[in-house]
Design an enzyme around this catalytic site. Structure first.
Site, PDB file in Angstrom:
ATOM      1  N   MET A  79     -47.811  11.853  23.307  1.00 32.34           N
ATOM      2  CA  MET A  79     -47.989  10.651  24.126  1.00 32.34           C
ATOM      3  C   MET A  79     -48.846  10.927  25.365  1.00 32.34           C
ATOM      4  O   MET A  79     -49.131  12.073  25.707  1.00 32.34           O
ATOM      5  CB  MET A  79     -46.630  10.107  24.551  1.00 32.34           C
ATOM      6  N   ASP A 238     -44.579  10.314  19.709  1.00 30.99           N
ATOM      7  CA  ASP A 238     -43.893  11.353  18.936  1.00 30.99           C
ATOM      8  C   ASP A 238     -42.376  11.259  19.002  1.00 30.99           C
ATOM      9  O   ASP A 238     -41.690  11.426  17.986  1.00 30.99           O
ATOM     10  CB  ASP A 238     -44.370  12.752  19.344  1.00 30.99           C
TER      11      ASP A 238
END
Length: 511
Positions: A79, A238
């Protein structure tokens, strides 16, 4: 296999690919590494072209022999990374990653000058050094010529989706970590865009994680040998993808991830923000929300200690040293190895502490200046004591975030666990007793890659929603139950641990 679904986990060190059939059975996994660069202390960058190159190599290997059966592709991805393209769709500069700490001044501006209350009201969060908006402000100030070229702003996994489909898209979970997104209302924040000098048309269209964004481009489909009708589904950040892959989908479900970073992820049916904004309030891949505490260094602390410091390739053997005998409180002496099944008497009695802030820290301290430290060594300290301190320090750091959640009224009694560090039985035992949680292991530990494949299957209609997908696929295979005696020992040690960061905070600033 009648239908195949690909899950892509774009990690910090490698892209991991997983092939799953329509029943949820994992058929094959492939991993392809790429470099990471640290141009200056605290900086962390990667070349997005490397991601896509290794993705294509890995996809061809993954689906060899079953190309025509592929139905859908989706993602979990690191991210917060800033990927910027110009008008010709060329990458303007290397991606600035989630664990990059260069934006201290920009975070102070957002949190102190603009104000935490304002930022939190707009996004549900405050500025952390790894978030995307502070990186844009840094780029605007330090690389104005590059900033002026920006046509499209992307997150790492969304760059892969763009290369595959030509569609500029993101999902609500990943967008939540940009500090440009109104998480509660699931829309871009006009005020945050204005503060960062960003036009909304530079940002992607936001989808839910299980929604189809487009199809693979014809030329790439031909290169891969797949049908041009293959659907690409938005995917998730994720940790949200890992939550799908571990079945952390219902209100109050918890998952701990021990990857390069460490996270504690708590699913929620409603949007909420803790009093200090110590935890991240993000959208979930299910269409709901979650709270998340993120520490920047988790399994990477263990990797650093074993590989860079000890030059020891056998992590399992090194961890076995911790329980090789009955070391007493405050001593490093060891006897012969304890028989199998005997409780490790070293747990809860180590005299050494480790602060796991090798890359600064996010939750709950929000301090990019923080650094790692060993405290409590004496002449009888052994390398086993120090390794134990590293593993315990990560668990203590995760508990810091758990305590914030508990102080908000959340009652959490068990958690799933995933990530490379979760493969260590000793580390799982430490986490269970330090955090006083029952720790459940699951059959498939692929985390974000499996979550991506499940999102692809939902997007293609195999499952009606993420809960049905998780219920069909995720299987608990074991658990570590807290031992009341160890819980009491670790409670005392944790109360000491939590005093260490405040004692060193001013020193970190001077460093």
């Amino acid at each position: 296999m009648e239908k195949g679904f690909i899950g892509i986990d774009l990690g910090t060190s490698a892209v991991k690919l997983l092939l799953m059939d329509e029943t949820g059975h994992i058929l094959k996994t492939v991993s392809k590494e790429y470099p990471i660069s640290f141009p200056k202390p605290g900086w962390s960058e990667q070349n997005p072209y490397d991601w896509f190159e290794q993705l294509m190599v890995g996809m061809k290997e993954l689906i060899a022999g079953c190309e025509e059966k592929i139905e859908g592709i989706s993602f979990g991805g690191q991210m917060h990374g800033l990927v910027v393209l110009d008008a010709e769709d060329q990458v303007i500069r290397p991606a600035i990653l989630w664990n990059d700490g260069r934006t201290g001044e920009e975070c102070v501006y957002l949190n102190e000058t603009v104000g935490r209350d304002v930022i939190s009201a707009e996004t549900g969060n405050i500025a952390f050094a790894g978030f995307t908006a502070p990186k844009l402000l840094w780029m605007k100030k330090n690389e104005p010529e590059n900033f002026a070229k920006i046509e499209k702003i992307m997150l790492p996994k969304d760059y892969l989706a763009y290369r595959l489909t030509g569609v500029h898209a993101t999902d609500a979970s990943d967008a939540s970590g940009m500090l440009l997104y109104d998480v509660k209302n699931r829309k871009w924040s006009a005020k945050m865009c204005e503060l960062c000098g960003v036009r909304e048309e530079q940002l992607a269209k936001v989808f839910e994680s299980y929604e189809v964004i487009g199809n693979v481009k014809e030329d790439l489909a031909a290169e891969l040998g797949i049908r041009k009708e293959v659907r690409v589904i938005a995917g998730a950040g994720d940790n949200a993808a890992a939550a799908i892959g571990t079945g952390t989908v219902s209100d109050g479900d918890c998952n701990i991830s021990l990857g390069t970073s460490g996270t504690i992820f708590i699913a929620s049916d409603s949007f909420s923000v803790d009093d200090r904004n110590a935890l991240h309030s993000f959208a979930h891949a299910t269409g709901s929300w979650h709270l998340m505490g993120c520490m920047l260094s988790a399994a990477s602390c263990n990797k650093w200690w074993m590989e860079d410091i000890l030059k020891e390739p056998d992590m399992a053997a090194a961890q076995a040293e911790i329980c090789a005998g009955s070391r007493g409180a405050g001593t490093g002496g060891q006897t012969e190895a304890a028989p199998a099944g005997v409780r490790c008497k070293a747990l809860g009695r180590n005299h050494v502490y480790f602060l796991p802030y090798l890359m600064g820290e996010r939750s709950p301290h929000n301090d990019p200046a923080a650094r790692g430290a060993f405290i409590g060594m004496s002449m009888d300290t052994t390398r086993a004591d120090m390794l134990q301190a590293v593993l315990e320090g990560v668990a203590f750091g995760l508990r810091d975030s758990l305590e914030v959640a508990r102080s908000s009224g959340l009652k959490i009694e068990k958690t799933k666990i995933c990530g490379g560090g979760a493969k260590s039985p000793l580390w799982r035992k430490m986490i269970a007793n330090i955090m006083n949680l029952t720790v459940e292991t699951i059959e498939a530990e692929e985390g974000p890659a499996l979550g991506g494949a499940l999102l692809a299957a939902v997007g293609c209609g195999v499952f009606k929603d993420t809960k049905e997908a998780a219920d069909a696929v995720v299987r608990v295979t074991g658990e570590e139950v807290p031992d009341p005696e160890l819980v009491a020992l670790y409670e005392e040690r944790y109360q000491t641990f939590r005093k260490l960061y405040p004692a060193l905070k001013d020193v970190y600033g001077e460093l």
